[in-house]
Structure formats: structure tokens, C-alpha cells
Design a protein around this motif. Structure first.
Motif, short mmCIF file in Angstrom:
data_model
loop_
_atom_site.label_atom_id
_atom_site.label_comp_id
_atom_site.label_asym_id
_atom_site.label_seq_id
_atom_site.Cartn_x
_atom_site.Cartn_y
_atom_site.Cartn_z
N UNK A 174 24.17 -1.13 -31.74
CA UNK A 174 23.71 -2.37 -32.38
C UNK A 174 23.34 -2.01 -33.81
N UNK A 175 23.60 -2.89 -34.74
CA UNK A 175 23.31 -2.64 -36.15
C UNK A 175 22.30 -3.65 -36.65
N UNK A 176 21.23 -3.15 -37.25
CA UNK A 176 20.19 -4.00 -37.84
C UNK A 176 20.12 -3.66 -39.32
N UNK A 177 20.24 -4.67 -40.17
CA UNK A 177 20.16 -4.46 -41.61
C UNK A 177 18.96 -5.26 -42.12
N UNK A 178 17.86 -4.58 -42.37
CA UNK A 178 16.64 -5.30 -42.78
C UNK A 178 16.68 -5.71 -44.24
N UNK A 179 15.92 -6.71 -44.55
CA UNK A 179 15.71 -7.12 -45.94
C UNK A 179 14.37 -6.56 -46.41
N UNK A 180 14.29 -6.32 -47.69
CA UNK A 180 13.02 -5.95 -48.30
C UNK A 180 13.05 -6.46 -49.73
N UNK A 181 11.87 -6.68 -50.27
CA UNK A 181 11.80 -7.19 -51.63
C UNK A 181 12.20 -6.13 -52.64
N UNK A 182 12.62 -6.56 -53.80
CA UNK A 182 13.02 -5.68 -54.90
C UNK A 182 11.79 -5.14 -55.61
N UNK A 183 11.94 -3.96 -56.19
CA UNK A 183 10.82 -3.32 -56.90
C UNK A 183 10.38 -4.14 -58.12
N UNK A 184 11.20 -5.07 -58.56
CA UNK A 184 10.77 -5.94 -59.66
C UNK A 184 9.83 -7.04 -59.17
N UNK A 185 9.77 -7.23 -57.84
CA UNK A 185 8.94 -8.27 -57.24
C UNK A 185 7.68 -7.70 -56.60
N UNK A 186 7.81 -6.56 -55.92
CA UNK A 186 6.68 -5.92 -55.24
C UNK A 186 6.61 -4.46 -55.65
N UNK A 187 5.52 -3.83 -55.33
CA UNK A 187 5.36 -2.41 -55.67
C UNK A 187 6.21 -1.54 -54.74
N UNK A 188 6.49 -0.33 -55.18
CA UNK A 188 7.24 0.60 -54.36
C UNK A 188 6.51 0.89 -53.04
N UNK A 189 5.20 1.11 -53.03
CA UNK A 189 4.53 1.29 -51.74
C UNK A 189 4.70 0.09 -50.80
N UNK A 190 4.75 -1.12 -51.34
CA UNK A 190 4.97 -2.30 -50.52
C UNK A 190 6.38 -2.28 -49.94
N UNK A 191 7.37 -1.88 -50.73
CA UNK A 191 8.74 -1.77 -50.23
C UNK A 191 8.82 -0.78 -49.07
N UNK A 192 8.17 0.37 -49.23
CA UNK A 192 8.17 1.37 -48.16
C UNK A 192 7.53 0.78 -46.90
N UNK A 193 6.43 0.08 -47.06
CA UNK A 193 5.75 -0.53 -45.91
C UNK A 193 6.64 -1.59 -45.26
N UNK A 194 7.36 -2.37 -46.05
CA UNK A 194 8.28 -3.35 -45.48
C UNK A 194 9.35 -2.66 -44.63
N UNK A 195 9.85 -1.53 -45.10
CA UNK A 195 10.87 -0.79 -44.35
C UNK A 195 10.28 -0.20 -43.07
N UNK A 196 9.07 0.31 -43.14
CA UNK A 196 8.41 0.82 -41.93
C UNK A 196 8.23 -0.30 -40.91
N UNK A 197 7.82 -1.46 -41.39
CA UNK A 197 7.64 -2.61 -40.50
C UNK A 197 8.97 -3.04 -39.88
N UNK A 198 10.06 -2.94 -40.64
CA UNK A 198 11.38 -3.30 -40.12
C UNK A 198 11.80 -2.35 -39.00
N UNK A 199 11.52 -1.06 -39.17
CA UNK A 199 11.84 -0.09 -38.12
C UNK A 199 11.00 -0.39 -36.88
N UNK A 200 9.71 -0.61 -37.06
CA UNK A 200 8.84 -0.92 -35.92
C UNK A 200 9.32 -2.19 -35.21
N UNK A 201 9.69 -3.21 -35.97
CA UNK A 201 10.20 -4.46 -35.37
C UNK A 201 11.47 -4.18 -34.57
N UNK A 202 12.35 -3.37 -35.14
CA UNK A 202 13.60 -3.05 -34.46
C UNK A 202 13.34 -2.37 -33.12
N UNK A 203 12.45 -1.41 -33.11
CA UNK A 203 12.14 -0.71 -31.86
C UNK A 203 11.53 -1.68 -30.84
#
Length: 182
Positions: free
Chosen positions: A7-36
Motif C-alpha cells: 500500500x502506498x501513502x503519500x502524505x501532505x505537509x506544509x511548505x517551509x515558506x508557510x510553517x517552520x522546519x520543525x513544524x514540517x518535521x512534526x507533520x511528517x512524524x504525525x503522518x507516519x503515526x497516522x499511517x501505522x
């Protein structure tokens, strides 16, 4: 991947021009947790989740690995694993981070926190810094016993490289299938 039963999951995350880099990392961590948590609902196996990313996605994937995610392995393709050098470039005009955030978002500085096998790939068509960081990161992971594989692939430029994943017989696809054991 899907033709081999993944199965393939392609998450979305905000661009660094919109949110901070730490927020982007957290969005990606949340996407992995959601996927699991939700894998079974779309035919996936929560005990067989793998992470992959290219370029900034590889950087973000390497940062996700620092949080001890519930993944079996990762493929990072042509990423930056220590942000010091990239932030000496024009990127510093739009990536605004503190020295502590730079440290936290540089996987090379926290190798001991990576718990799964990581396949590292880069292209002969990448810039020298992308190639250097891929080699250094793979060497360091090997020293930590976390390197699944290191692969330099042919691609005319940095942006063509991930297209190889559309061909199941490409060297990059074979790396991913080997990592996933499919």
C-alpha cells in the motif's frame, strides 16, 4: 510498489515558506503515526511500514527517523542530512531556523537515535554536496550497523531520479524492494 502488494501513502505537509522546519518535521512524524494506526483500514500492515523520501523529502524522512518511529526501514534518496552546508547557500533566505533547530534537523548529528535499517541512494547527476552528504551519511550509518544499502544511480539530474521508482526493474526500485523484502 502497489503491483507487488504494498500500500502506498503519500502524505501532505506544509511548505517551509508557510510553517517552520520543525513544524514540517512534526507533520511528517504525525503522518507516519497516522499511517501505522490506520494501515489496516486501507489494506496495509501496521507492522510493515517503510518510509521513503527524495531531496527535501529524504531530509524530512531522516528527521522522522530520529523520533524512533514505528517503521521497519527507510529509503532516503539525495537528501541533506546535515543542514550546516545547505544553510550557507541561498536557502538561508527562506529557511529560518535557530542553531538548536539546525542541530535537531540534522540526522547526521544524531545517528544513535536511528533504530531501523536505512537504504541511502544518490545520483551521479546530483550536485557535489548531495553526493557528498549521501556518501557521508551512508558511511556513518554503516558504522552504526544501520545501513541497509548504499546506491549511486544514474540520472541526468536531481529531479529525474525518483522517476526510476516507476520502473520495477530500475536499480532504485530494486533497492526499495530489497529493503521491504517484496
Amino acid at each position: 510498489m502497489t503491483a507487488r502488494g504494498a500500500a502506498l501513502v503519500v502524505p501532505e505537509f506544509d511548505n517551509v515558506s508557510v510553517v517552520s522546519l520543525p513544524t514540517m518535521v512534526e507533520q511528517c512524524r504525525e503522518a507516519v503515526d497516522w499511517t501505522v494506526r490506520n494501515a489496516a483500514s486501507f489494506g496495509g500492515d501496521p507492522d510493515r511500514v517503510y518510509l521513503a523520501g527524495h531531496s527535501s523529502g529524504a531530509h524530512l524522512a531522516s528527521c522522522v527517523l530520529l523520533g524512533d518511529p514505528p517503521v521497519k526501514g527507510a529509503l532516503v534518496i539525495s537528501g541533506m542530512y546535515d543542514l550546516h552546508a545547505p544553510l550557507l547557500s541561498a536557502r538561508s533566505k527562506y529557511v529560518k531556523i535557530t542553531p538548536d533547530e539546525l542541530d535537531a534537523a540534522s540526522a547526521m548529528r544524531h545517528l544513535g537515535r536511528i533504530r531501523c535499517p536505512v537504504a541511502v541512494a544518490w545520483s551521479v547527476g546530483d550536485s557535489p554536496e548531495f553526493r557528498r552528504q549521501g556518501r557521508v551519511f551512508s558511511d556513518a550509518l554503516e558504522g552504526m550497523g544501520r545501513l541497509a544499502s548504499r546506491t549511486e544511480v544514474f540520472s541526468p539530474n536531481h529531479f529525474e531520479e525518483p522517476r526510476q521508482l516507476a520502473d520495477p526493474d530500475s536499480p532504485l526500485s530494486r533497492v526499495l524492494f530489497s529493503l521491504m523484502k517484496i
